[in-house]
Motif scaffolding. Structure first.
Motif, PDB file in Angstrom:
ATOM      1  N   UNK A   1      84.664 140.222 -17.537  1.00  0.00           N
ATOM      2  CA  UNK A   1      83.883 140.065 -18.759  1.00  0.00           C
ATOM      3  C   UNK A   1      82.796 139.020 -18.569  1.00  0.00           C
ATOM      4  N   UNK A   2      83.100 137.954 -17.812  1.00  0.00           N
ATOM      5  CA  UNK A   2      82.088 136.915 -17.611  1.00  0.00           C
ATOM      6  C   UNK A   2      80.864 137.493 -16.917  1.00  0.00           C
ATOM      7  N   UNK A   3      81.088 138.242 -15.839  1.00  0.00           N
ATOM      8  CA  UNK A   3      79.958 138.826 -15.114  1.00  0.00           C
ATOM      9  C   UNK A   3      79.170 139.778 -16.011  1.00  0.00           C
ATOM     10  N   UNK A 153      79.856 132.261 -26.870  1.00  0.00           N
ATOM     11  CA  UNK A 153      80.006 131.380 -28.033  1.00  0.00           C
ATOM     12  C   UNK A 153      78.790 130.489 -28.247  1.00  0.00           C
ATOM     13  N   UNK A 154      78.545 130.183 -29.500  1.00  0.00           N
ATOM     14  CA  UNK A 154      77.551 129.202 -29.935  1.00  0.00           C
ATOM     15  C   UNK A 154      76.184 129.350 -29.264  1.00  0.00           C
ATOM     16  N   UNK A 161      76.124 129.908 -18.281  1.00  0.00           N
ATOM     17  CA  UNK A 161      77.574 130.050 -18.087  1.00  0.00           C
ATOM     18  C   UNK A 161      77.966 129.466 -16.733  1.00  0.00           C
ATOM     19  N   UNK A 162      78.966 128.612 -16.746  1.00  0.00           N
ATOM     20  CA  UNK A 162      79.476 128.002 -15.516  1.00  0.00           C
ATOM     21  C   UNK A 162      80.354 129.022 -14.795  1.00  0.00           C
ATOM     22  N   UNK A 175      85.859 126.522 -15.856  1.00  0.00           N
ATOM     23  CA  UNK A 175      85.713 126.377 -17.312  1.00  0.00           C
ATOM     24  C   UNK A 175      85.948 127.771 -17.901  1.00  0.00           C
ATOM     25  N   UNK A 176      87.024 127.941 -18.663  1.00  0.00           N
ATOM     26  CA  UNK A 176      87.357 129.270 -19.179  1.00  0.00           C
ATOM     27  C   UNK A 176      86.218 129.890 -20.001  1.00  0.00           C
ATOM     28  N   UNK A 177      86.122 131.198 -19.934  1.00  0.00           N
ATOM     29  CA  UNK A 177      85.139 131.950 -20.708  1.00  0.00           C
ATOM     30  C   UNK A 177      85.527 131.927 -22.178  1.00  0.00           C
ATOM     31  N   UNK A 178      84.557 131.685 -23.026  1.00  0.00           N
ATOM     32  CA  UNK A 178      84.755 131.798 -24.464  1.00  0.00           C
ATOM     33  C   UNK A 178      83.748 132.828 -24.963  1.00  0.00           C
ATOM     34  N   UNK A 179      84.277 133.997 -25.261  1.00  0.00           N
ATOM     35  CA  UNK A 179      83.436 135.090 -25.743  1.00  0.00           C
ATOM     36  C   UNK A 179      83.950 135.533 -27.089  1.00  0.00           C
ATOM     37  N   UNK A 180      83.042 135.977 -27.936  1.00  0.00           N
ATOM     38  CA  UNK A 180      83.390 136.387 -29.282  1.00  0.00           C
ATOM     39  C   UNK A 180      83.125 137.879 -29.457  1.00  0.00           C
TER      40      UNK A 180
END
Length: 184
Positions: A1-3, A153-154, A161-162, A175-180
């Motif tokens: 999901x991050x990619x 997020x935000x 994104x790290x 650093x965990x992904x924070x996705x909404x």
């Protein structure tokens, strides 16, 4: 999901493929996976860049062997660095870039026959969970993509994104992904 969140055009492409093949009135089924080549390419590319474990299970050399001028003595413990293998610029062009398209018109797979991509190992010691992982990775990713829109997020921009990872027994984002989720 991050990619995918860092590459929104690829997220749109895989969502479009799912809608074209599966439609919007039903959930993605296991039988649909083979008809979703870009989804398969996304999973392969993700496993190339971010294998679950950075190293395969250790092996012992059965005999003395020479490889590229190095002597590996009998009984030496050998670790295969899957993470480095997936980022080897001698094997992969643009090795550090997320390019699922590289898998669209080639037969490289992660089931242990193509040694440039072995996140689950190969041969007699291949991960026994591979068949389950294959199904679940594709089904979960397709379900998340087809049922929700996603945003960081935000108002974080994709380039912010790290992507650093923590190397442990398993590979994790530092650093965990924070996705909404959003409505489609």
């Amino acid at each position: 999901m991050t990619e995918l969140l860092c590459n929104p055009e690829k997220l749109s492409r895989v969502r479009g493929e799912i809608i074209d093949i599966v439609g919007t009135n039903r959930q993605v089924q296991e039988s649909d996976i083979l008809r979703l080549p870009f989804l398969q390419a996304v999973v392969k590319e993700t496993l190339r860049l971010h294998p679950t474990g950075p190293f395969l299970i250790p092996h012992n050399a059965e005999t003395n062997v020479e490889i590229d001028g190095y002597i590996i003595p009998k009984n030496a413990q050998i670790l295969v660095n899957v993470w480095a293998n997936g980022r080897d610029s001698n094997t992969w062009s643009n090795a550090d870039s997320f390019l699922p398209e590289r898998f669209l018109n080639n037969q490289i797979d992660f089931r242990g026959k193509d040694f440039e991509l072995i996140p689950f190992g190969a041969g007699q010691r291949i991960c026994p969970g591979l068949p389950l992982a294959y199904r679940m990775l594709h089904l979960m990713l397709a379900t998340l993509i087809s049922n929700f829109g996603w945003k960081l997020e935000k108002g974080i921009k994709p380039e912010e994104v790290d992507m650093n990872e923590k190397f442990r027994l398993t590979l994790q984002k530092a650093i965990p992904l924070k996705a909404l989720p959003t409505k489609l």
